[in-house]
Design an enzyme around this catalytic site. Structure first.
Site, PDB file in Angstrom:
ATOM      1  N   CYS A 129       0.812  -1.225   0.000  1.00  0.00           N
ATOM      2  CA  CYS A 129       0.000   0.000   0.000  1.00  0.00           C
ATOM      3  C   CYS A 129       0.845   1.276   0.000  1.00  0.00           C
ATOM      4  O   CYS A 129       0.485   2.267  -0.644  1.00  0.00           O
ATOM      5  CB  CYS A 129      -0.977   0.002   1.163  1.00  0.00           C
ATOM      6  SG  CYS A 129      -0.217  -0.121   2.802  1.00  0.00           S
ATOM      7  N   ASP A 347      -7.623   5.553  -1.824  1.00  0.00           N
ATOM      8  CA  ASP A 347      -7.311   4.354  -1.056  1.00  0.00           C
ATOM      9  C   ASP A 347      -6.757   3.261  -1.965  1.00  0.00           C
ATOM     10  O   ASP A 347      -7.416   2.870  -2.929  1.00  0.00           O
ATOM     11  CB  ASP A 347      -8.594   3.872  -0.379  1.00  0.00           C
ATOM     12  CG  ASP A 347      -8.339   2.857   0.710  1.00  0.00           C
ATOM     13  OD1 ASP A 347      -7.274   2.217   0.694  1.00  0.00           O
ATOM     14  OD2 ASP A 347      -9.205   2.708   1.587  1.00  0.00           O
ATOM     15  N   HIS A 349      -6.175   0.138  -1.061  1.00  0.00           N
ATOM     16  CA  HIS A 349      -6.441  -1.190  -0.494  1.00  0.00           C
ATOM     17  C   HIS A 349      -7.603  -1.910  -1.172  1.00  0.00           C
ATOM     18  O   HIS A 349      -8.476  -2.472  -0.507  1.00  0.00           O
ATOM     19  CB  HIS A 349      -6.712  -1.081   1.003  1.00  0.00           C
ATOM     20  CG  HIS A 349      -5.563  -0.562   1.783  1.00  0.00           C
ATOM     21  ND1 HIS A 349      -5.335   0.791   1.963  1.00  0.00           N
ATOM     22  CD2 HIS A 349      -4.565  -1.200   2.429  1.00  0.00           C
ATOM     23  CE1 HIS A 349      -4.253   0.953   2.690  1.00  0.00           C
ATOM     24  NE2 HIS A 349      -3.759  -0.237   2.985  1.00  0.00           N
TER      25      HIS A 349
END
Length: 462
Positions: A129, A347, A349
């Site tokens: 990430c 994001d 993820h």
């Protein structure tokens, strides 16, 4: 969760609600890429894909994406994003905000890419990430570097016809273009706007391909992992924001595609002006390389020091700011703005299938997120890397001025970082010594002792 069922569920809700972008990815971008192989190889490949999907599913459960609530934005206060303010109660500005957000490159976990060197991993789900947020920060800098001011992604060939469509041209009504005309097939005559966008779209595609999940991509996961080895990192390890900054610097320096761009990484929370000038100056008179400046900092101990929140907000209002790599421990996000006491972010993820960018007109939908998310400032981890971009020397001098003004808002505390004349010294007696996880910092003739044994990365604490 069934994507089609989820999509129908969200579409049935109020148009003021915002949903996660991955529920609306095209079926084309969701199809795995690859060549035909033999039966045995196919079985092995299927097992590998199943394993990758199980790993991805586990990370989805671990990080709670299927349970994540949608973010909502107030119309009573402006949204600040990468140096621009948007009043959401104004429909035109609301549309500008949506389109500007959707134009940012969104780099997420991927699965099914070629093996990473020295291991059997074909996905970065669960560990990559920080590298992905680093990619997004660099991508934002490249948009400013290569695209004209105010560029946004028109996506003229795959506009979604619904009330939450972020990609509808803002000036469509003013230019007299009929919405149905924009949805015609590729074989029909393109609008004038589409024709004018084609050179920029080619650059946009080239940028996306630079972040492809293949060994040849200059800023892809394979190259970043390879460059991380010199820092003692390997695929599957946790990469902190500071190490990610140095990996990005090496990647840009090694790329032949960006001869006019340099990356400078601040040392000990200090931007040394002579070092930046030496990096950017070129033989031609009054000729400078563009520069992305990355500043790794740690804004407190285990939690963000409240006195720095105002300063972070001020930095995000600057047009020279290209975002912040941060988030929560081992849960990195890419911060791009804020509304009131909530940070706006992209994001990484979410694990998507690898896209084969070598194919002509490869699908771009999975490189763009349509729905912004936000979180409270109080949840922000203090370990982060802040990015800035300057087109040339004049812009750099302006950057120094406006950033210094923003840093002054943290009065009463140590500044987040500083600008200093001169160059970095390898060893400055008494100014910064590190032994046994203890960092000593000299600021304003005061020596302060802080324990860094629990830090996720090597930072100078403030």
């Amino acid at each position: 969760m069934n994507p089609s069922a989820s999509s129908a569920h969200f579409e049935s809700q109020s148009s003021d609600d915002l949903a996660d972008d991955w529920l609306f990815l095209s079926s084309e971008s969701a199809e795995p890429q690859g060549q035909e192989v033999g039966r045995d190889d196919q079985e092995a490949e299927d097992k590998g894909k199943l394993k990758s999907k199980l790993v991805s599913a586990w990370n989805s459960v671990k990080y709670g994406w299927s349970l994540k609530q949608k973010s909502k934005f107030s119309k009573s206060s402006p949204v600040i994003m990468l140096g621009k303010s948007y009043e959401l109660k104004n429909e035109r500005e609301k549309e500008l905000f949506r389109r500007s957000f959707a134009s940012l490159l969104w780099l997420t976990y991927r699965r099914g890419f070629p093996l990473l060197a020295g291991c059997s991993l074909t996905t970065d789900s669960g560990w990559g990430c920080v590298l992905r947020t680093g990619q997004m920060l660099l991508a934002r800098g490249l948009i400013l570097h290569l695209m004209p001011p105010g560029w946004t992604w028109s996506a003229s060939h795959h506009v979604v016809k619904d009330d939450m469509d972020l990609l509808r041209p803002v000036d469509a009504a003013e230019n007299g273009w009929d919405s149905n005309e924009r949805l015609n097939s590729r074989g029909r005559k393109l609008s004038l706007g589409s024709r004018l966008d084609r050179p920029m779209e080619a650059t946009h595609r080239r940028m996306a391909s630079w972040f492809a999940d293949q060994p040849a991509a200059p800023f892809g996961i394979h190259q970043l992992v390879e460059l991380g080895k010199s820092s003692g990192k390997k695929a599957g390890d946790w990469y902190g924001p500071s190490i990610a900054a140095h990996i990005l610097r090496k990647a840009v320096a090694a790329s032949a595609d960006l001869p006019n761009l340099a990356v400078y990484v601040a040392q000990d929370c200090t931007i040394y002006l002579q070092d930046v000038r030496r990096l950017c100056e070129r033989p031609l008179p009054q000729s400078w390389k563009s520069v992305i400046i990355l500043v790794p900092v740690r804004l407190g101990g285990h939690d963000l020091n409240p006195s720095y929140i105002t300063c972070v907000k001020r930095l995000l209002t600057l047009q020279c700011c290209v975002g912040i790599i941060g988030g929560k421990p081992k849960h990195s996000l890419f911060f791009i703005g804020f509304q009131d006491d909530h940070l706006l972010y992209l994001d990484p993820h979410y694990c998507q299938p690898t896209v084969d960018t070598t194919k002509e007109n490869f699908p771009l939908e999975s490189f763009h997120c349509k729905y912004p998310r936000k979180m409270s400032f109080s949840r922000m981890d203090p370990s982060c890397t802040i990015g800035f971009y300057a087109k040339g020397q004049r812009e750099f001098e302006s950057l120094c001025t406006v950033v210094n003004e923003a840093l002054s808002t943290s009065a009463g505390t140590y500044p987040m970082f500083i600008f200093a004349e001169g160059e970095r010294q390898e060893e400055v007696p008494g100014s910064c010594l590190t032994t046994n996880n203890i960092t000593y910092i000299r600021r304003k003739n005061e020596l302060r002792r802080v324990d860094t044994s629990n830090s996720m990365d090597e930072f100078v604490l403030l």
